[in-house]
Design a protein around this motif. Structure first.
Motif, PDB file in Angstrom:
ATOM      1  N   SER A 632       0.836  -1.211   0.000  1.00 39.61           N
ATOM      2  CA  SER A 632       0.000   0.000   0.000  1.00 39.61           C
ATOM      3  C   SER A 632       0.866   1.256   0.000  1.00 39.61           C
ATOM      4  O   SER A 632       0.549   2.249  -0.659  1.00 39.61           O
ATOM      5  CB  SER A 632      -0.953  -0.005   1.200  1.00 39.61           C
ATOM      6  OG  SER A 632      -0.229   0.134   2.402  1.00 39.61           O
ATOM      7  N   ASN A 633       1.989   1.221   0.721  1.00 40.42           N
ATOM      8  CA  ASN A 633       2.920   2.358   0.739  1.00 40.42           C
ATOM      9  C   ASN A 633       3.527   2.593  -0.641  1.00 40.42           C
ATOM     10  O   ASN A 633       3.701   3.733  -1.078  1.00 40.42           O
ATOM     11  CB  ASN A 633       4.043   2.110   1.753  1.00 40.42           C
ATOM     12  CG  ASN A 633       3.550   2.153   3.184  1.00 40.42           C
ATOM     13  OD1 ASN A 633       2.476   2.692   3.458  1.00 40.42           O
ATOM     14  ND2 ASN A 633       4.313   1.583   4.096  1.00 40.42           N
ATOM     15  N   ALA A 638       3.693   5.774  -5.668  1.00 35.92           N
ATOM     16  CA  ALA A 638       3.647   5.763  -7.137  1.00 35.92           C
ATOM     17  C   ALA A 638       2.373   6.422  -7.674  1.00 35.92           C
ATOM     18  O   ALA A 638       2.135   6.416  -8.884  1.00 35.92           O
ATOM     19  CB  ALA A 638       3.737   4.327  -7.629  1.00 35.92           C
ATOM     20  N   SER A 639       1.551   6.982  -6.782  1.00 31.61           N
ATOM     21  CA  SER A 639       0.284   7.648  -7.146  1.00 31.61           C
ATOM     22  C   SER A 639      -0.691   6.706  -7.853  1.00 31.61           C
ATOM     23  O   SER A 639      -1.494   7.124  -8.692  1.00 31.61           O
ATOM     24  CB  SER A 639       0.556   8.870  -8.037  1.00 31.61           C
ATOM     25  OG  SER A 639       1.397   9.784  -7.373  1.00 31.61           O
ATOM     26  N   ARG A 640      -0.622   5.416  -7.498  1.00 29.30           N
ATOM     27  CA  ARG A 640      -1.549   4.436  -8.098  1.00 29.30           C
ATOM     28  C   ARG A 640      -2.722   4.267  -7.131  1.00 29.30           C
ATOM     29  O   ARG A 640      -2.806   3.311  -6.359  1.00 29.30           O
ATOM     30  CB  ARG A 640      -0.823   3.119  -8.349  1.00 29.30           C
ATOM     31  CG  ARG A 640       0.292   3.274  -9.374  1.00 29.30           C
ATOM     32  CD  ARG A 640       1.094   2.016  -9.577  1.00 29.30           C
ATOM     33  NE  ARG A 640       0.291   0.903 -10.073  1.00 29.30           N
ATOM     34  CZ  ARG A 640       0.803  -0.185 -10.650  1.00 29.30           C
ATOM     35  NH1 ARG A 640       2.107  -0.266 -10.824  1.00 29.30           N
ATOM     36  NH2 ARG A 640       0.030  -1.160 -11.043  1.00 29.30           N
ATOM     37  N   TRP A 641      -3.635   5.231  -7.192  1.00 29.11           N
ATOM     38  CA  TRP A 641      -4.665   5.355  -6.161  1.00 29.11           C
ATOM     39  C   TRP A 641      -5.689   4.225  -6.195  1.00 29.11           C
ATOM     40  O   TRP A 641      -6.187   3.795  -5.149  1.00 29.11           O
ATOM     41  CB  TRP A 641      -5.360   6.711  -6.298  1.00 29.11           C
ATOM     42  CG  TRP A 641      -4.384   7.853  -6.332  1.00 29.11           C
ATOM     43  CD1 TRP A 641      -4.173   8.744  -7.340  1.00 29.11           C
ATOM     44  CD2 TRP A 641      -3.450   8.194  -5.304  1.00 29.11           C
ATOM     45  NE1 TRP A 641      -3.172   9.629  -7.019  1.00 29.11           N
ATOM     46  CE2 TRP A 641      -2.709   9.305  -5.757  1.00 29.11           C
ATOM     47  CE3 TRP A 641      -3.155   7.672  -4.045  1.00 29.11           C
ATOM     48  CZ2 TRP A 641      -1.711   9.905  -5.020  1.00 29.11           C
ATOM     49  CZ3 TRP A 641      -2.162   8.267  -3.301  1.00 29.11           C
ATOM     50  CH2 TRP A 641      -1.447   9.369  -3.792  1.00 29.11           C
ATOM     51  N   VAL A 642      -6.013   3.735  -7.402  1.00 28.67           N
ATOM     52  CA  VAL A 642      -6.985   2.639  -7.502  1.00 28.67           C
ATOM     53  C   VAL A 642      -6.421   1.379  -6.840  1.00 28.67           C
ATOM     54  O   VAL A 642      -7.099   0.696  -6.065  1.00 28.67           O
ATOM     55  CB  VAL A 642      -7.338   2.355  -8.985  1.00 28.67           C
ATOM     56  CG1 VAL A 642      -8.261   1.127  -9.079  1.00 28.67           C
ATOM     57  CG2 VAL A 642      -8.007   3.564  -9.613  1.00 28.67           C
ATOM     58  N   ASP A 643      -5.148   1.092  -7.190  1.00 23.17           N
ATOM     59  CA  ASP A 643      -4.493  -0.080  -6.583  1.00 23.17           C
ATOM     60  C   ASP A 643      -4.354   0.097  -5.071  1.00 23.17           C
ATOM     61  O   ASP A 643      -4.488  -0.869  -4.308  1.00 23.17           O
ATOM     62  CB  ASP A 643      -3.106  -0.293  -7.197  1.00 23.17           C
ATOM     63  CG  ASP A 643      -3.193  -0.719  -8.655  1.00 23.17           C
ATOM     64  OD1 ASP A 643      -4.161  -1.420  -8.992  1.00 23.17           O
ATOM     65  OD2 ASP A 643      -2.296  -0.354  -9.438  1.00 23.17           O
ATOM     66  N   LEU A 644      -4.100   1.347  -4.651  1.00 20.32           N
ATOM     67  CA  LEU A 644      -3.974   1.637  -3.221  1.00 20.32           C
ATOM     68  C   LEU A 644      -5.286   1.351  -2.512  1.00 20.32           C
ATOM     69  O   LEU A 644      -5.321   0.720  -1.454  1.00 20.32           O
ATOM     70  CB  LEU A 644      -3.563   3.099  -3.012  1.00 20.32           C
ATOM     71  CG  LEU A 644      -3.587   3.603  -1.556  1.00 20.32           C
ATOM     72  CD1 LEU A 644      -2.581   2.844  -0.704  1.00 20.32           C
ATOM     73  CD2 LEU A 644      -3.304   5.095  -1.502  1.00 20.32           C
ATOM     74  N   LEU A 645      -6.394   1.801  -3.122  1.00 21.78           N
ATOM     75  CA  LEU A 645      -7.709   1.599  -2.516  1.00 21.78           C
ATOM     76  C   LEU A 645      -8.052   0.115  -2.428  1.00 21.78           C
ATOM     77  O   LEU A 645      -8.566  -0.363  -1.407  1.00 21.78           O
ATOM     78  CB  LEU A 645      -8.771   2.342  -3.345  1.00 21.78           C
ATOM     79  CG  LEU A 645     -10.188   2.395  -2.754  1.00 21.78           C
ATOM     80  CD1 LEU A 645     -10.188   3.095  -1.408  1.00 21.78           C
ATOM     81  CD2 LEU A 645     -11.143   3.096  -3.715  1.00 21.78           C
ATOM     82  N   THR A 646      -7.735  -0.639  -3.486  1.00 17.12           N
ATOM     83  CA  THR A 646      -7.991  -2.086  -3.492  1.00 17.12           C
ATOM     84  C   THR A 646      -7.212  -2.782  -2.378  1.00 17.12           C
ATOM     85  O   THR A 646      -7.744  -3.629  -1.655  1.00 17.12           O
ATOM     86  CB  THR A 646      -7.575  -2.691  -4.854  1.00 17.12           C
ATOM     87  OG1 THR A 646      -8.275  -2.007  -5.889  1.00 17.12           O
ATOM     88  CG2 THR A 646      -7.886  -4.181  -4.907  1.00 17.12           C
TER      89      THR A 646
END
Length: 701
Positions: A632-633, A638-646
């Motif tokens: 998640s970090n 990397a500003s990959r917000w969709v992947d972060l949310l998942t």
């Protein structure tokens, strides 16, 4: 009778006494003296009194026997009364008192008798010289030895053995060699005990070749001779050669077996220690009392609980379970295996607890995180020494209770006991862990006051503390002033420079170490070198160091080294090469390895490799749920917000929480911790007011 006396066979001796009475031989002078010695050695006071009455009038030999027996038992005042009552005395009478007072640490009284002794022969001189050495007065011993030579008395083997030992303690090789010349002149160079002391002298002073030469030239050798050479190779780190020497011994007894087992255990070769112990039993030798602590220590290192319990059962059968040193080793074994309840049972059975047993129990609880119980036992210690305090401090440090480390250290200072190198090393490490540079500077002052600044371990802990607190200049200053530097010192300095952004200086220091020092590169130093190469963009140089690790430095790359190489290639934009490097790794890449590559992909905007890397990371994270936090970090950076949310949603489903990061500041020796959105600090309201004022001023600019 002599054999019965030496071996303590009092039952056999008493039976023989009865037989001698029947034969009318018990009153013969020689026989009566032998019986007296037997009963004195066995502490049979009633029988001693009866025998003494049978001697008509004063008997010099009997009085000397009584004086010697009281000296051996520590009854010096009674021995002196017997001496004072004697109408006549000989050299044995005087030497017994001189030696007895020395053994009890009453040096002045001993020398009073020595100076008035009318029979100043080699035995009385040797008793006084040896006594000085036993009491740590090596310089005084050498002065007395010179006086002895001037008086014309020729030293014997015991004298030479003692003064060679004093030379070793003083670290004076020149003096030792002068004594060696005298030994040859007098003709004691082939005496076993003298040769053994010369071997020890040369080993102490680092003259390895000369020590081996003396050993090789010895016509006869005893267990001490062989053990000294075995110790030499153990100290050199050559356990294989030590084992070869042991196997060459013409005759091995319980002492030699126990010595080799102890050396293997002490040097960390626990498996070999256990193997030797098994072989000793197969060869029909019984372990002696000193062997059991060594083998129990080896089993503790291996966490071989069942084998340890078997030995515990044997110890109970033969009545050695309550021996204080063996019991302390059992406490250590059970504690290392996580069985503190069993360790406590052993501890409670010890009737005469000493420092070792108390400290073992404190350490055992500390090792298992049971700090309240550790403190409870610590507080019960009737008389604490520096090791007791160090054990408690280390227990808190090992469990990251750094505030308690400082608290106990301050209590130690109030007792008047001086902290030693071990104390300062641990407390400085606590300062480094909390970046408490003010506390560290205060400790630095105390270290100077106590004269410990030249100790290599204290110096290393100091420079590491400054480096980890960001004061690299102070760290460099401490390092440059160190008279002695070992591998750990070089490692700490090279690592400190690299981690504080002085990559090129770190590499220069490593090259200086290779040119000027006997220290060899280890895995930690090479990790720091690769880290420095990575952060200074010296990829080719880093690759050369990595490729030469095994051939040049004899260090097999571990997971950390491989991750460092991936990070180095990724930072330089050589992402395809980094991906290929991971594919060829002999070990399975972990989360941090893939994270290093993904970070490089983000920096150099390579979405293709980033996608493949993210999939690999996700596969690893599924096997190791704790890795979701790291993933998640990475997505956030990397500003990959969709992947972060998942990822965050998956974490919630699994009940995982991301631990909050803390920052801290030290003000007036107190560390203040801060966490995001945490309003628990006592001055939180005042800090918010200051922040509001700052915001207003910033907006006004």
């Amino acid at each position: 009778m002599k054999k019965f006396s030496e071996q303590g066979l009092i039952v056999h001796g008493t039976a023989l006494h009865g037989h001698l009475i029947k034969m009318g031989m018990s009153s013969e002078k020689y026989t009566a003296v032998r019986l007296l010695i037997l009963y004195l050695n066995s502490r049979k006071n009633r029988e001693v009194d009866e025998l003494v009455k049978e001697f008509s009038g004063f008997n010099l030999v009997v009085h000397n026997c009584l004086i010697s027996a009281n000296v051996d038992r520590g009854n010096l005042d009674k021995a002196r009364r017997l001496f004072d009552e004697m109408p006549e005395r000989n050299e044995v009478s005087w030497t017994a008192l001189i030696s007895g007072f020395m053994k009890s640490g009453r040096v002045k009284e001993s020398m009073w008798y020595f100076e008035r002794n009318p029979f100043q022969n080699v035995f009385s001189w040797t008793a006084a010289i040896s006594g000085f050495i036993q009491n740590g007065l090596n310089f005084e011993a050498m002065n007395l030895f010179r006086k002895m030579l001037k008086s014309g008395i020729i030293p014997n083997s015991v004298t030479f053995t003692s003064v060679v030992r004093a030379s070793a303690e003083l670290g004076d090789f020149g003096l030792g060699m002068s004594i060696f010349g005298l030994i040859v002149k007098v003709g004691f160079d082939h005496n076993i005990s003298v040769s053994n002391s010369l071997i020890t002298l040369n080993l102490r002073l680092g003259k390895i070749d000369l020590a081996r030469k003396i050993f090789d030239q010895m016509e006869k050798r005893d267990v001490v001779s062989w053990t000294a050479i075995i110790d030499m190779y153990v100290e050199m780190g050559d356990l294989r050669q030590a084992r070869r020497i042991f196997d060459e011994m013409p005759e091995r007894n319980e002492v030699s077996w126990s010595t080799m087992i102890a050396r293997c255990s002490q040097s960390g070769n626990s498996e070999e220690a256990v193997e030797l112990f098994s072989q000793m039993l197969k060869d029909g030798h019984s372990p002696n009392t000193s062997c059991f602590p060594s083998i129990l220590c080896a089993l503790a290192d291996l966490k071989a609980l069942q084998a340890g319990m078997n030995i515990h059962g044997h110890l109970s059968k033969i009545g050695l379970e309550r021996d204080v040193f063996i019991s302390s080793s059992l406490i250590n074994l059970y504690s290392r295996c996580g069985r503190t309840e069993d360790a406590r049972l052993v501890f409670d059975l010890i009737s005469n607890k000493n420092f070792v047993s108390w400290n073992s129990m404190v350490s055992g609880y500390g090792l298992n995180g049971q700090l309240e119980k550790a403190k409870e036992v610590f507080d019960l210690i009737p008389e604490k020494n520096s090791i007791s305090w160090n054990t408690m401090i280390s227990s808190y440090f090992g469990n990251e209770k750094f505030d308690k480390v400082f608290e106990v250290f301050n209590q130690l200072l109030l007792t008047g006991i001086k902290p030693n190198q071990s104390t300062f090393s641990t407390v400085l490490c606590a300062c480094a862990s909390t970046a408490s540079i003010e506390k560290g500077r205060d400790l630095h002052g105390k270290i100077f006051k106590l004269g410990l600044q030249n100790n290599v371990f204290v110096g290393t802990a100091l420079l590491d503390m400054y480096a980890k607190s960001g004061d690299i200049e102070s760290s460099k200053c401490v390092f440059s002033l160190m008279r002695e530097k070992n591998e750990i010192s070089w490692t700490a300095m090279i690592q400190g420079l690299a981690e504080n952004g002085f990559a090129e200086e770190s590499l220069m220091l490593f090259e200086e170490m290779e040119r000027t020092s006997s220290a060899t590169a280890n895995d930690l130093i090479l990790s720091s070198v690769l880290f420095a190469c990575s952060h200074s963009g010296l990829v080719e140089k880093g690759l050369r160091y990595f490729n030469s690790m095994e051939n040049v430095y004899g260090v097999k790359p571990n997971d950390g080294h491989y991750t460092c190489m991936v990070d180095m290639l990724s930072r330089a934009g050589r992402l395809a090469e980094a991906e290929e490097f991971i594919a060829k790794m002999p070990c399975q890449p972990d989360i941090t390895t893939w994270a290093a590559l993904l970070s490089g992909c983000r920096t150099h905007k390579n979405e293709k490799i980033a996608e493949r890397t993210a999939k690999k990371l996700l596969e690893l994270v599924e096997k190791n749920p704790g890795g979701y936090v790291l993933l998640s970090n990475i997505y956030a950076s990397a500003s990959r917000w969709v992947d972060l949310l998942t990822t965050r949603n998956l974490m919630k489903e699994m009940g995982l929480k991301k631990l909050s990061g803390y920052s801290w500041i030290e003000v007036r020796n107190q560390v203040h911790l801060f966490c995001s959105q945490d309003g628990n600090h006592s001055q939180w309201a005042e800090m918010q007011q200051i922040l509001e004022l700052l915001k207003i001023e910033m907006l006004a600019v």
